[in-house]
Design an enzyme around this catalytic site. Structure first.
Site, mmCIF file in Angstrom:
data_model
loop_
_atom_site.group_PDB
_atom_site.id
_atom_site.type_symbol
_atom_site.label_atom_id
_atom_site.label_comp_id
_atom_site.label_asym_id
_atom_site.label_seq_id
_atom_site.Cartn_x
_atom_site.Cartn_y
_atom_site.Cartn_z
ATOM 1 N N CYS A 184 45.608 42.528 39.651
ATOM 2 C CA CYS A 184 45.117 41.631 38.613
ATOM 3 C C CYS A 184 44.902 42.313 37.272
ATOM 4 C CB CYS A 184 43.817 40.972 39.075
ATOM 5 S SG CYS A 184 43.991 40.064 40.630
ATOM 6 N N LYS A 202 33.694 35.591 43.214
ATOM 7 C CA LYS A 202 34.978 35.625 43.919
ATOM 8 C C LYS A 202 34.998 36.848 44.819
ATOM 9 C CE LYS A 202 39.987 35.758 43.252
ATOM 10 N NZ LYS A 202 41.091 35.759 42.266
ATOM 11 N N ARG A 254 48.633 33.700 48.702
ATOM 12 C CA ARG A 254 49.499 34.787 48.252
ATOM 13 C C ARG A 254 50.956 34.528 48.640
ATOM 14 N NH1 ARG A 254 45.000 39.473 49.625
ATOM 15 N NH2 ARG A 254 43.658 38.945 47.846
ATOM 16 N N GLU A 261 26.720 38.699 39.043
ATOM 17 C CA GLU A 261 28.001 38.316 38.433
ATOM 18 C C GLU A 261 27.880 36.980 37.704
ATOM 19 O OE1 GLU A 261 30.854 39.782 38.143
ATOM 20 O OE2 GLU A 261 31.056 41.306 39.701
ATOM 21 N N LYS A 269 34.144 31.292 45.310
ATOM 22 C CA LYS A 269 35.388 31.326 46.082
ATOM 23 C C LYS A 269 35.354 32.497 47.060
ATOM 24 C CE LYS A 269 40.367 31.978 45.315
ATOM 25 N NZ LYS A 269 41.414 32.307 44.319
ATOM 26 N N SER A 296 42.978 28.454 50.318
ATOM 27 C CA SER A 296 44.185 28.232 51.114
ATOM 28 C C SER A 296 43.990 28.498 52.597
ATOM 29 C CB SER A 296 45.322 29.107 50.578
ATOM 30 O OG SER A 296 44.989 30.489 50.661
#
Length: 323
Positions: free
Chosen positions: A126, A191, A201, A229, A244, A270
């Site tokens: 990322c 996350k 992915r 965070e 997430k 997912s």
């Protein structure tokens, strides 16, 4: 004498005292757009989900709009990847072209653009890399360029998912500088480095080429750190917060709701979707009941909105009064 069962005796009574509801207006549907033409490629690990080329995405978006789903979260799959993820901030990149077409065809549809480099980098991470280390501060200008590019293309909301430190503040400053003061930032703040992302992915062609993402995504064991965070992202200018995954992290959603007065988005990811689909295909569960129970759990924990691959099915069930 108190008897709580009194209010459960009929469907009408249960509906009247129901504390939480799933509404189609709160659903966000993820969409994968891919370079090329005449593509509607099924994602094998996510039954019912496809990758669409820009010229074919209308067939899916027509269903979204007809269902009354107000927003999509868009992910791009470029035909070119490089070390610096240049496709993410290319003004003619796959996401930019898709956004322009979507806003032309569906001006009222809310388009949320995921901001990250992983789909665009040759190494699948990322951020930028040097000597095997994912660089933080050096990555921020590229994330800012991507966010501004998406806003310029017509994105209504940008959603940084990279988990680099200080990226929300940098993106907010970049948007404001370019005149996008009223473009909200929906930050992936909590996350986690989760095993639930595997099918995504496959869909986004974004698996890391080496190592993992544990140095920047959160340790699943840490709840208090997630609050740090979230607090930092709010201070930097986040307008909404994403947690997430959702199902194994309902405690995180509940704690965010308790501590912060900000819209919370649960991402029903997912792997969560794929597990339900696989079990339903085997006949082991009632898919409709399980999906709705999972989503209502997210609402009960404190989520205001839900990103889910089940959105089209849920909208249909709600419209028909089947749930």
């Amino acid at each position: 004498m108190e008897r709580t069962r009194r209010l459960r005796q009929t469907a009408a009574l249960r509906s009247m005292v129901r504390e939480n509801h799933i509404r189609v207006e709160e659903l966000i549907y993820p969409l994968f757009v891919i370079d090329g033409k005449d593509i509607a490629e099924p994602v094998l690990s996510m039954p019912g989900i496809c990758q669409y080329s820009v010229d074919r995405m209308k067939e899916e978006l027509d269903r979204v709009v007809l269902a009354g789903i107000p927003a999509i979260l868009i992910f791009g799959i470029p035909d070119h990847k490089d070390e610096v993820g240049s496709g993410a901030y290319d003004e003619n990149g796959i996401v930019q072209r898709a956004i322009r077409q979507i806003k032309q065809d569906y001006p009222d549809l809310i388009v949320i653009a995921d901001v990250c480099l992983c789909e665009y980098t040759s190494h699948g991470h990322c951020g930028l890399i040097k000597d095997g280390i994912i660089l933080n501060d050096e990555t921020l200008p590229l994330l800012c360029a991507a966010a501004v590019s998406y806003a310029r293309a017509g994105a209504d909301i940008v959603a940084p998912s990279d988990m680099m430190d200080k990226r929300v503040g940098a993106i907010r400053e970049a948007l404001d500088k370019e005149g996008f003061t009223y473009t909200p930032v929906m930050a992936y703040s909590a996350k986690f480095a989760s095993g639930y992302y595997g099918p995504f992915r496959d869909a986004a062609h974004s698996a890391p080429g080496f190592g993992d993402r544990k140095t920047y995504q959160m340790d699943p064991a840490n709840g208090r750190e997630a609050m740090r965070e979230v607090e930092e992202d709010i201070a930097e200018g986040a307008d909404m917060i994403i947690a997430k995954p959702a199902m194994a992290y309902l405690d995180i959603i509940k704690e965010i709701r308790r501590k912060f007065n900000i819209p919370i988005v649960a991402y029903n990811v997912s792997g969560e979707y794929a597990m339900v689909k696989a079990a339903a295909e085997k006949g082991w569960i009632d898919e409709k009941k399980i999906v709705m129970e999972n989503l209502i759990g997210m609402k009960r924990a404190g989520a205001d909105m839900i990103i889910t691959y089940h959105a089209l099915e849920v909208a249909e069930w709600l419209k028909k009064g089947e749930v």
